[in-house]
Design a protein around this motif. Structure first.
Motif, short mmCIF file in Angstrom:
data_model
loop_
_atom_site.label_atom_id
_atom_site.label_comp_id
_atom_site.label_asym_id
_atom_site.label_seq_id
_atom_site.Cartn_x
_atom_site.Cartn_y
_atom_site.Cartn_z
N PRO A 12 0.82 -1.21 0.00
CA PRO A 12 0.00 0.00 0.00
C PRO A 12 0.87 1.28 0.00
N CYS A 39 -4.71 5.57 2.45
CA CYS A 39 -3.88 4.45 2.04
C CYS A 39 -4.50 3.84 0.76
N THR A 40 -3.66 3.53 -0.22
CA THR A 40 -4.15 2.98 -1.49
C THR A 40 -3.39 1.69 -1.81
N SER A 41 -4.19 0.68 -2.22
CA SER A 41 -3.61 -0.61 -2.62
C SER A 41 -3.84 -0.79 -4.12
N LEU A 50 -8.36 -3.35 2.94
CA LEU A 50 -7.38 -2.37 3.49
C LEU A 50 -7.79 -2.01 4.91
N THR A 80 -8.85 2.17 -2.04
CA THR A 80 -8.39 3.35 -1.26
C THR A 80 -9.17 3.43 0.04
N CYS A 98 -0.79 0.65 7.39
CA CYS A 98 -1.84 0.34 6.42
C CYS A 98 -1.55 -1.06 5.84
N SER A 100 -2.83 -4.31 3.34
CA SER A 100 -3.72 -4.87 2.30
C SER A 100 -3.60 -6.39 2.33
#
Length: 645
Positions: A12, A39-41, A50, A80, A98, A100
């Motif tokens: 992430p 946080c973005t995966s 997430l 996200t 964070c 994922s």
């Protein structure tokens, strides 16, 4: 059953991460403010879950979770997750994670991807603490400090005093453990008494503070100063038994006052007329007009005037009026008049309140008779008023009383009464026929030099008329030269003084004095005599020792020869003459002989009458002024100190 393919997501990515110089990845926020973390995966299939974790990855630390993703063109999902929360000081320098992952995945896909970051906050300064370094007095420099702690980054501090903003001296110290700062600002100012009690404000500003006005703290300045002193009094009159004056002192510290003295002054008179021991209250008893005046008191609270050793402060004055009956300053004891004349009586008096009346009464055996005809005119004059032990020049009144003398019964005792609303005072005088003056008193000689001497005497009664003094000077008590001194003052207790000059050295003089007016002469004073001192002549001869011895021997022989010859001539003359004819003119002065009395007398005077004789010579008493201290006679500096009156 058909198995669906799964793709693990990438690690992430946390938004707003800042790389610090020390290598740490941080997310910056402000204490007390809202922070959104994201946080973005990327690249997972199906859409992974997430989750945000606080501090460590565990179920108990979960902050938020989602698996709602967006299918991308490559067949994978982008997920996200945002989390919003208000930062507290406890969040500072804490790890956020964070993660994922696929909760339902088989064991081959359990491995999750975790991204961590550090929360690094701007910390709000603590409420400032304002203190005064030490006690100060008016004139000193005051130091006031403002301290705030626990802030990041360094806070700014300014001051607000009397509506004006000022910057002090800033000092900051880093705490390496907490990575926060202690900031101190120092405000300095030279203060006066007016600064005491004033409010000063410390203003702390910082990025983490929401308010534009910052965090403030106020402080009241404390400045010691000597007291402001004043006196208070209430006017009164001599009919009251007492009055009290109070000394008011206000300073910092406002306690433990000590009182120095009470000072009384008379308006227009430079010297204090009375000084009394200090106390908070001054009680005056036995009131008279003398207690009127301007009063000041002194007090101390232990604080000295800046730059001096002055501790007791003299305060604002207060004027006290003790209303009094009039005070008669001057009135002649005797007033001489001829029959069928008007007499003028001058009465000088003082009254400290307006509205006075002047009355004239005939005094018959202590009983005042009101059948006197008189006229009174008043004028403002300057009088010398007795105030305790002082003679003060102040405004007064002169009453001029005119009354006729028509018969013998008008001669005798009178009473003048001066009154006002408080009361009255009176003084007696006697109307007498004009007559010759009385004998001058206290005739003396002093400061006798080789060519001058000083004479002094006191006035006698002038007989009601202007008197003139005659000094008679002679060398044989037979022939006299007159020196005239005119007396323009009818009554004065000060002696009259004059200087006889141009006298001869080593000579005996006789002096006496009398006075005369239009009615006749006074008796003669006693006759005094004195001998002027000799003139010392110093001769200095430069010679050698042998010459000095020869000269001394010759002079000694000559002196012996002259002395023997003088004795011989004297004995021959005594045998030829009758002894009674050789009696000295001064044999009535204890046998002392005086020679060379035939020389004329030179006198510097305004008026000299030669050869005047006085009919009462035979009654004049005599005394000797011959045995005077030789040093005083010959001391020229003594004469220099004499001023002719």
């Amino acid at each position: 059953m058909l198995e669906v393919a799964q793709f693990s997501p990438q690690t992430p990515v946390i938004s707003n991460v800042v790389n610090r110089e020390d290598g740490r990845e941080v997310v910056v926020g402000n204490e007390g403010q809202l922070l959104t973390i994201q946080c973005t995966s990327y690249g997972g299939y199906p859409a992974p879950s997430l989750t945000w974790y606080n501090r460590s990855v565990s179920t108990s630390n979960e902050l938020a979770t989602t698996n709602n993703g967006i299918l991308q063109s490559n067949g994978t999902f982008t997920v996200t997750l945002q989390h919003k929360f208000t930062l507290t000081r406890s969040d500072d320098r804490k790890i956020i994670n964070c993660r994922s992952y696929y909760p339902q995945a088989d064991s081959t896909h359990i491995t999750s991807n975790v991204k961590s970051a550090l929360l690094y906050l701007s910390l709000v300064p603590s409420k400032p603490n304002v203190t005064q370094a030490s006690e100060v007095s008016a004139g000193d420099v005051i130091e006031v400090s403002c301290k705030t702690t626990g802030c990041r980054p360094v806070a700014s501090i300014s001051w607000l005093y009397e509506g004006k903003t000022a910057n002090g001296q800033i000092k900051s110290v880093l705490d390496t453990v907490t990575e926060t700062y202690e900031v101190v600002s120092l405000f300095t100012k030279r203060v006066t008494a007016a600064d005491n009690g004033q409010i000063i404000q410390c203003i702390v500003t910082h990025p983490a503070i929401n308010s534009t006005s910052g965090i403030t703290a106020s402080y009241q300045l404390s400045v010691n100063f000597p007291p402001n002193v004043s006196a208070i009094a209430t006017n009164t009159s001599v009919n009251e038994s007492n009055t009290v004056l109070t000394c008011i002192a206000k300073g910092v510290p406002d306690s433990n006052y000590r009182y120095g003295k009470w000072i009384q002054r008379w308006p227009g008179y430079g010297v204090p007329v009375s000084v009394r021991p200090g106390s908070e209250s001054l009680e005056l008893r036995g009131l008279t007009y003398e207690h009127s005046g301007i009063y000041t008191c002194t007090a101390s609270n232990g604080i000295k005037v800046f730059g001096t050793n002055t501790e007791f402060i003299e305060g604002t004055a207060v004027q006290l009026l003790v209303k009094s009956f009039p005070v008669i300053i001057s009135l002649a004891d005797k007033i001489a008049s001829r029959m069928n004349n008007n007499i003028t009586v001058k009465v000088d008096y003082f009254s400290n309140i307006p509205g006075t009346e002047v009355e004239l009464y005939r005094n018959f055996n202590g009983v005042a008779k009101t059948d006197v005809m008189f006229i009174v005119n008043k004028n403002l004059v300057e009088v010398e008023l007795p105030v305790f032990s002082h003679s003060v020049k102040t405004n007064g009144t002169r009453a001029i009383i005119t009354t006729p003398i028509k018969s013998e019964t008008d001669y005798g005792s009178y009473i003048v009464v001066v009154s006002n609303e408080i009361g009255s005072s009176n003084r007696s005088f006697e109307v007498v026929l004009t007559e010759p003056p009385s004998t001058p008193r206290g005739f003396t000689i002093d400061y006798i030099q080789h060519n001058k001497a000083r004479l002094s005497w006191m006035r006698g009664y002038n007989g009601g008329l202007t008197q003139t003094f005659i000094i008679q000077v002679g060398t044989d008590k037979k022939t006299w030269s007159d020196v005239i001194v005119v007396d323009r003052i009818t009554k004065d207790e000060k002696p009259i003084t004059t200087i006889l000059t141009d006298l001869h050295d080593s000579k005996t003089y006789f002096v006496r004095v009398y006075a005369y007016n239009e009615e006749g002469n006074s008796p003669l004073s006693e006759t005094l005599n004195f001998t002027t001192s000799s003139i010392k002549v110093n001769v200095t001869v430069k010679t050698n020792n042998t010459t000095a011895i020869i000269v001394g021997v010759v002079l000694g022989i000559l002196i012996v020869v002259v002395l023997v010859y003088s004795i011989y001539v004297t004995l021959r003359m005594k045998r030829r003459h009758d002894p009674d004819q050789n009696k000295d003119i001064s044999e009535d002065t204890k046998g002392r002989e005086y020679v060379n009395v035939e020389d004329p007398i030179k006198l510097k005077t305004k008026d000299v009458k030669k050869g005047r004789t006085y009919p009462h010579d035979a009654q004049a008493s005599e005394s000797q002024y011959t045995e005077l201290d030789k040093d005083l006679k010959e001391a020229e500096s003594a004469y220099d100190a004499i001023s002719i009156i």
